[in-house]
Design an enzyme around this catalytic site. Structure first.
Site, mmCIF file in Angstrom:
data_model
loop_
_atom_site.group_PDB
_atom_site.id
_atom_site.type_symbol
_atom_site.label_atom_id
_atom_site.label_comp_id
_atom_site.label_asym_id
_atom_site.label_seq_id
_atom_site.Cartn_x
_atom_site.Cartn_y
_atom_site.Cartn_z
ATOM 1 N N GLY A 62 45.054 22.819 -18.256
ATOM 2 C CA GLY A 62 44.345 23.424 -17.126
ATOM 3 C C GLY A 62 43.599 22.358 -16.320
ATOM 4 N N ASP A 63 43.074 21.360 -17.003
ATOM 5 C CA ASP A 63 42.359 20.282 -16.308
ATOM 6 C C ASP A 63 43.332 19.416 -15.509
ATOM 7 O OD1 ASP A 63 40.078 21.207 -17.568
ATOM 8 O OD2 ASP A 63 40.304 19.817 -19.249
ATOM 9 N N THR A 89 33.876 13.263 -25.962
ATOM 10 C CA THR A 89 34.870 12.570 -26.768
ATOM 11 C C THR A 89 35.584 13.632 -27.593
ATOM 12 O OG1 THR A 89 33.427 10.663 -26.898
ATOM 13 C CG2 THR A 89 35.219 10.782 -28.515
HETATM 14 O O1 RIB Z 1 39.921 21.457 -21.336
HETATM 15 C C1 RIB Z 1 40.119 20.611 -22.429
HETATM 16 C C2 RIB Z 1 38.835 19.948 -22.794
HETATM 17 O O2 RIB Z 1 37.925 20.928 -23.205
HETATM 18 C C3 RIB Z 1 38.917 18.984 -23.948
HETATM 19 O O3 RIB Z 1 39.206 17.684 -23.553
HETATM 20 C C4 RIB Z 1 37.558 19.123 -24.605
HETATM 21 O O4 RIB Z 1 36.768 17.982 -24.453
HETATM 22 C C5 RIB Z 1 36.926 20.347 -23.971
HETATM 23 O O5 RIB Z 1 35.926 20.011 -23.108
#
Ligand code: RIB
Ligand code: NA
Length: 298
Positions: free
Chosen positions: A244-245, A2
């Site tokens: 990046g995600d 979270t």
């Molecule tokens: O890469 C971003 C994420 O890194 C965030 O959402 C936070 O939860 C960390 O894990």
């Protein structure tokens, strides 16, 4: 995780207290962010993770469902709290993050065994380092056994990453600061990224992508080991957290559903998706759906 996010003019210095101007709670965590982005692109997804038996965990499971993600492999434990990330975002959209992984660290052999069934039908597995590294390694090994393509995101990065991670990565994808930690050298320019990506490739990856924020990314593969710069269009960034995600989730979607695209084209498309995410606040709150994409990406 979270995400507990504070927006402030700048990041505080050691021992300093500063006023921020906004606080919000959001759904984050690298693996979940990547999964949500892939799902919003239209991918059929399942999340393998562990949350706590607490309100954050309950809400998170509902969030997966709201995004159309299978929760068949999401476990709840009473032995640790749901992971939490304390995030500070400055006025230029940069951030600093502390994660307390909590329940994530209890994901282990039992859950991996349970997920084998799903793995045998999967096209792509994505792993990161917000769970125990040993669990990530075992998941990557299992993916190889099932001929499932692997994307490994070594984040948060550690200097002494087990060499096996490289060999088990069809695509090894990290950002510039993670590459610096992995290799102990500065990555500031596209040229630097080219050099480090060659070194990472040399450790046994199928291909390597080093993302460079507004400069796009550099890609190369075992078949074509000449580093290629894939630039991205300039945008005004509000919050780069989780960009990046978003990139990795989009990459996984295209890899699974458009397997004939070249590595360069996969990266170009993922650049566009991540570029949309930085223009909005938060992580998952900023991730585009398929309907938000420019026509050329549909
Ligand atoms: O890469 C971003 C994420 O890194 C965030 O959402 C936070 O939860 C960390 O894990
Ligand atoms: Na964002």
């Amino acid at each position: 995780m979270t995400d507990l996010v504070s927006q402030a003019p700048r990041l505080p210095r050691v021992g300093e207290t500063i006023h921020g101007h906004k606080f919000f709670i959001g759904f984050g965590g690298k693996g979940a962010n990547q999964c949500v982005q892939a799902a919003r692109m239209g991918a059929k997804t399942a999340m393998v993770c562990k949350v706590g038996k607490d309100v954050f965990g309950d809400n998170y499971i509902q969030n997966f469902k709201n995004n159309g993600i299978s929760t068949d492999y999401v476990e709840q434990t009473g032995d640790a709290a749901t992971g939490a990330a304390t995030i500070i975002v400055n006025d230029t959209g940069e951030n600093a993050i502390v994660i307390v992984a909590g329940a994530n660290m209890l994901l282990g052999d039992a859950e991996l065994l349970k997920m084998q069934g799903a793995l045998s039908h999967a096209k792509v597995l994505i792993c990161q380092l917000e769970i125990s590294p040993d669990t990530s390694l075992k998941a990557l090994r299992a993916a190889r056994e099932h001929h499932v393509k692997t994307i490994f995101n070594p984040a948060p990065a550690v200097p002494d990453l087990s060499p096996e991670f490289y060999k088990l990565s069809d695509i090894f994808c990290c950002n510039e600061s993670e590459a610096e930690i992995l290799l102990g050298e500065t990555v500031a320019t596209v040229e630097d990224a080219g050099k480090v990506s060659l070194k990472l490739l040399g450790r046994g990856c199928g291909s390597v992508i080093v993302t460079l924020g507004s400069q796009g990314c550099v890609v190369l593969s075992a078949q074509d080991s000449c580093p290629k710069h894939i630039p991205t269009t300039k945008v005004t960034s509000v919050d780069t957290t989780g960009a990046g995600d978003s990139f990795i989730g989009a990459l996984a979607f295209y890899l699974a559903y458009y397997p004939s695209l070249s590595l360069e084209e996969l990266a170009r498309r993922a650049n566009v998706v991540a570029g949309l995410s930085v223009q909005k606040e938060g992580t998952q709150t900023s991730y585009p759906y398929q309907r938000d994409l420019p026509e050329e990406l549909l």
